[in-house]
Design a protein around this motif. Structure first.
Motif, PDB file in Angstrom:
ATOM      1  N   LEU A  15      12.959  80.423-144.612  1.00 45.81           N
ATOM      2  CA  LEU A  15      13.164  81.413-145.800  1.00 45.81           C
ATOM      3  C   LEU A  15      13.333  80.486-147.033  1.00 45.81           C
ATOM      4  CD1 LEU A  15      15.863  83.503-144.136  1.00 45.81           C
ATOM      5  CD2 LEU A  15      13.323  83.870-144.296  1.00 45.81           C
ATOM      6  N   ASP A  16      12.955  79.026-147.109  1.00 48.03           N
ATOM      7  CA  ASP A  16      12.849  78.526-148.246  1.00 48.03           C
ATOM      8  C   ASP A  16      14.028  78.679-149.153  1.00 48.03           C
ATOM      9  OD1 ASP A  16      11.669  76.464-149.955  1.00 48.03           O
ATOM     10  OD2 ASP A  16      10.488  78.073-150.960  1.00 48.03           O
ATOM     11  N   LEU A  17      15.098  78.295-148.483  1.00 46.96           N
ATOM     12  CA  LEU A  17      16.484  78.609-149.342  1.00 46.96           C
ATOM     13  C   LEU A  17      16.767  77.470-150.029  1.00 46.96           C
ATOM     14  CD1 LEU A  17      18.614  80.460-146.454  1.00 46.96           C
ATOM     15  CD2 LEU A  17      17.341  81.541-148.580  1.00 46.96           C
ATOM     16  N   LYS A  18      17.350  77.368-151.415  1.00 49.77           N
ATOM     17  CA  LYS A  18      17.557  76.308-152.353  1.00 49.77           C
ATOM     18  C   LYS A  18      19.045  76.358-152.316  1.00 49.77           C
ATOM     19  CE  LYS A  18      13.208  76.003-152.872  1.00 49.77           C
ATOM     20  NZ  LYS A  18      12.433  74.698-152.061  1.00 49.77           N
ATOM     21  N   VAL A  19      19.740  77.470-151.979  1.00 47.86           N
ATOM     22  CA  VAL A  19      21.423  77.220-152.437  1.00 47.86           C
ATOM     23  C   VAL A  19      21.875  76.704-150.701  1.00 47.86           C
ATOM     24  CG1 VAL A  19      21.425  78.888-153.913  1.00 47.86           C
ATOM     25  CG2 VAL A  19      21.508  79.545-151.468  1.00 47.86           C
ATOM     26  N   PRO A  20      23.012  76.024-150.822  1.00 46.22           N
ATOM     27  CA  PRO A  20      23.755  75.400-149.568  1.00 46.22           C
ATOM     28  C   PRO A  20      24.175  76.489-148.750  1.00 46.22           C
ATOM     29  CG  PRO A  20      25.038  74.932-151.518  1.00 46.22           C
ATOM     30  CD  PRO A  20      23.692  75.415-152.203  1.00 46.22           C
ATOM     31  N   LEU A  21      24.358  76.088-147.433  1.00 46.72           N
ATOM     32  CA  LEU A  21      25.028  76.723-146.533  1.00 46.72           C
ATOM     33  C   LEU A  21      26.597  76.916-146.591  1.00 46.72           C
ATOM     34  CD1 LEU A  21      24.701  78.389-143.652  1.00 46.72           C
ATOM     35  CD2 LEU A  21      25.095  76.194-142.461  1.00 46.72           C
ATOM     36  N   ARG A  22      27.194  78.092-146.615  1.00 47.54           N
ATOM     37  CA  ARG A  22      28.641  78.083-146.844  1.00 47.54           C
ATOM     38  C   ARG A  22      29.333  78.786-145.438  1.00 47.54           C
ATOM     39  NH1 ARG A  22      29.257  74.844-149.717  1.00 47.54           N
ATOM     40  NH2 ARG A  22      28.285  74.934-151.875  1.00 47.54           N
ATOM     41  N   SER A  23      28.500  79.848-144.450  1.00 45.08           N
ATOM     42  CA  SER A  23      29.061  80.011-143.481  1.00 45.08           C
ATOM     43  C   SER A  23      27.933  80.233-142.303  1.00 45.08           C
ATOM     44  CB  SER A  23      30.104  81.272-143.528  1.00 45.08           C
ATOM     45  OG  SER A  23      29.371  82.244-143.922  1.00 45.08           O
ATOM     46  N   LEU A  24      28.077  79.957-141.244  1.00 46.67           N
ATOM     47  CA  LEU A  24      27.326  80.273-139.835  1.00 46.67           C
ATOM     48  C   LEU A  24      28.107  80.760-138.827  1.00 46.67           C
ATOM     49  CD1 LEU A  24      24.543  79.660-138.859  1.00 46.67           C
ATOM     50  CD2 LEU A  24      25.406  77.267-137.998  1.00 46.67           C
ATOM     51  N   SER A  25      27.587  81.881-138.276  1.00 41.48           N
ATOM     52  CA  SER A  25      28.381  82.547-136.975  1.00 41.48           C
ATOM     53  C   SER A  25      27.224  82.720-135.906  1.00 41.48           C
ATOM     54  CB  SER A  25      28.712  83.867-137.572  1.00 41.48           C
ATOM     55  OG  SER A  25      29.431  84.579-136.291  1.00 41.48           O
ATOM     56  N   VAL A  26      27.287  82.084-134.986  1.00 42.62           N
ATOM     57  CA  VAL A  26      26.494  81.988-133.954  1.00 42.62           C
ATOM     58  C   VAL A  26      27.301  82.719-132.717  1.00 42.62           C
ATOM     59  CG1 VAL A  26      24.994  80.473-132.460  1.00 42.62           C
ATOM     60  CG2 VAL A  26      25.483  79.744-134.612  1.00 42.62           C
ATOM     61  N   GLN A  27      26.510  83.579-131.959  1.00 39.92           N
ATOM     62  CA  GLN A  27      26.478  84.376-130.457  1.00 39.92           C
ATOM     63  C   GLN A  27      25.449  83.691-129.847  1.00 39.92           C
ATOM     64  OE1 GLN A  27      25.886  88.288-131.973  1.00 39.92           O
ATOM     65  NE2 GLN A  27      28.318  88.595-131.367  1.00 39.92           N
ATOM     66  N   PHE A  28      26.038  82.970-128.675  1.00 39.85           N
ATOM     67  CA  PHE A  28      25.198  82.461-127.621  1.00 39.85           C
ATOM     68  C   PHE A  28      25.070  83.399-126.592  1.00 39.85           C
ATOM     69  CE2 PHE A  28      27.466  78.936-129.407  1.00 39.85           C
ATOM     70  CZ  PHE A  28      26.835  77.833-130.027  1.00 39.85           C
ATOM     71  N   LEU A  29      23.611  83.881-126.615  1.00 41.20           N
ATOM     72  CA  LEU A  29      23.360  84.779-125.415  1.00 41.20           C
ATOM     73  C   LEU A  29      23.009  84.394-124.012  1.00 41.20           C
ATOM     74  CD1 LEU A  29      21.102  86.701-127.935  1.00 41.20           C
ATOM     75  CD2 LEU A  29      23.663  87.268-127.656  1.00 41.20           C
ATOM     76  N   ALA A  30      22.328  83.421-124.024  1.00 46.69           N
ATOM     77  CA  ALA A  30      22.043  82.904-122.740  1.00 46.69           C
ATOM     78  C   ALA A  30      21.559  81.145-122.993  1.00 46.69           C
ATOM     79  CB  ALA A  30      20.818  83.233-122.133  1.00 46.69           C
ATOM     80  N   ALA A  31      21.855  80.395-122.029  1.00 43.21           N
ATOM     81  CA  ALA A  31      21.401  79.128-122.085  1.00 43.21           C
ATOM     82  C   ALA A  31      19.913  78.784-122.377  1.00 43.21           C
ATOM     83  CB  ALA A  31      22.038  78.259-121.104  1.00 43.21           C
ATOM     84  N   ALA A  32      19.497  77.993-122.945  1.00 43.67           N
ATOM     85  CA  ALA A  32      18.115  77.600-123.378  1.00 43.67           C
ATOM     86  C   ALA A  32      17.888  76.471-122.216  1.00 43.67           C
ATOM     87  CB  ALA A  32      17.840  77.170-124.645  1.00 43.67           C
ATOM     88  N   ARG A  33      16.371  76.473-121.885  1.00 46.03           N
ATOM     89  CA  ARG A  33      16.235  75.663-120.759  1.00 46.03           C
ATOM     90  C   ARG A  33      15.423  74.356-121.694  1.00 46.03           C
ATOM     91  NH1 ARG A  33      14.444  80.863-118.598  1.00 46.03           N
ATOM     92  NH2 ARG A  33      15.560  81.172-116.746  1.00 46.03           N
ATOM     93  N   PHE A  34      15.546  73.327-120.885  1.00 52.28           N
ATOM     94  CA  PHE A  34      14.956  72.053-121.477  1.00 52.28           C
ATOM     95  C   PHE A  34      13.324  72.107-121.509  1.00 52.28           C
ATOM     96  CE2 PHE A  34      19.268  70.897-120.243  1.00 52.28           C
ATOM     97  CZ  PHE A  34      19.586  70.476-121.585  1.00 52.28           C
ATOM     98  N   ASP A  35      12.642  70.999-122.168  1.00 52.98           N
ATOM     99  CA  ASP A  35      11.361  70.740-121.928  1.00 52.98           C
ATOM    100  C   ASP A  35      10.325  72.032-122.141  1.00 52.98           C
ATOM    101  OD1 ASP A  35      11.802  67.990-121.672  1.00 52.98           O
ATOM    102  OD2 ASP A  35      12.471  68.503-119.501  1.00 52.98           O
ATOM    103  N   GLN A  36      10.878  72.820-123.072  1.00 52.67           N
ATOM    104  CA  GLN A  36       9.868  73.939-123.223  1.00 52.67           C
ATOM    105  C   GLN A  36      10.611  74.280-124.651  1.00 52.67           C
ATOM    106  OE1 GLN A  36      10.743  77.789-121.622  1.00 52.67           O
ATOM    107  NE2 GLN A  36      11.503  76.706-119.980  1.00 52.67           N
TER     108      GLN A  36
END
Length: 284
Positions: free
Chosen positions: A66-87
């Motif tokens: 998104l070409d953001l120029k302002v710094p990160l202040r908060s981040l909220s993550v929901q883990f829906l499923a485990a990603a797989r390796f080597d892809q």
């Protein structure tokens, strides 16, 4: 016990893991087993990509895409499923609202039709404010480095810990070291490449320790991350975090009804509060 080096793992640096390639209207990252949260006594495929790395990728995808120029202040993550390796993991960032001083964003990540995470970010310009006395003081950095080693060497340690230097105030207390005591781990950490601590590496390190609950049991319960939230209070700088080092305190707040909740606080070398994290995990 199996030798951790008996399993082949493709070498990948943190910079390479955080490298995002443009794929049409999305970005993609390629992850190898070196960032697995599985123990080094088993193959990386027994685990999944470490949550702190996924959080860092989510933040970087929103900033870069998104070409953001302002710094990160908060981040909220929901883990829906485990990603797989080597892809490839595909990340699709979008701006919800915002301009040059404040922005609200989101990102979805997955592999094919399989979702991996949803994250929301708040970005904003910081300004001079009243300097508050820190609630706690980090122990002297140089004395800590001179007194202790810098790695978590146990075969039970996750694969991703090979990318982190650890210097404990008193620990590690993994597998019951905090029985009958406050369930807290306090330590200095940095990434092993010695790079300056930036927002992406901070996102990585705020989840770079075993669950605090694992210090309260000799046979800890298995669990998986569900929600992870970061609040960045002060942008990390080389002055606050010399050679990439910062001080972290991980503490267990609640365990019961199939869930745990823990907090992490990060300080600079002079005691300046840098970030807070809170994580909810599901006991399996």
């Amino acid at each position: 016990m199996l030798d951790p080096v008996s399993f082949p793992v493709t070498d990948q640096t943190l910079d390479q893991a955080l490298d995002l390639r443009v794929e049409g209207d999305a970005l993609s990252a390629f992850l190898t087993g070196t960032f697995s949260n599985g123990p080094q006594a088993g193959p990386p495929e027994a685990g999944a990509p470490f949550g702190g790395l996924m959080a860092a990728l989510a933040a970087r995808a929103m900033r870069q895409g998104l070409d953001l120029k302002v710094p990160l202040r908060s981040l909220s993550v929901q883990f829906l499923a485990a990603a797989r390796f080597d892809q490839d993991v595909t990340l699709r960032p979008r701006k919800l609202r915002g301009g040059r001083r404040v922005a609200y964003t989101a990102v979805e990540a997955g592999q094919g039709d399989r979702p991996a995470l949803h994250a929301a970010g708040t970005w904003g310009v910081d300004s001079e404010t009243v300097v508050l006395t820190p609630l706690t003081k980090a122990p002297p950095l140089r004395a800590a480095l001179a007194a202790q080693g810098r790695q978590m060497d146990s075969p039970l340690s996750p694969w991703f810990t090979r990318h982190v230097d650890y210097v404990y105030e008193s620990g590690p207390n993994f597998l019951g070291g905090n029985i009958g005591k406050p369930v807290v781990e306090r330590l200095w950490m940095r990434t092993t490449d010695g790079a300056p601590l930036d927002a992406d590496r901070l996102c990585f390190l705020l989840d770079a320790l075993y669950p605090p609950a694992w210090t309260a049991f000799t046979s800890p319960p298995m669990m998986t991350s569900v929600d992870l939230r970061y609040d960045i209070l002060t942008d990390p700088t080389p002055e606050l975090c010399p050679d990439g080092w910062a001080f972290f305190e991980f503490s267990l707040l609640d365990l019961g009804l199939g869930w745990t909740l823990d907090d992490c606080v990060c300080w600079g070398a002079d005691g300046t509060p840098i970030a807070l994290a809170r994580q909810r995990r599901k006991i399996l």
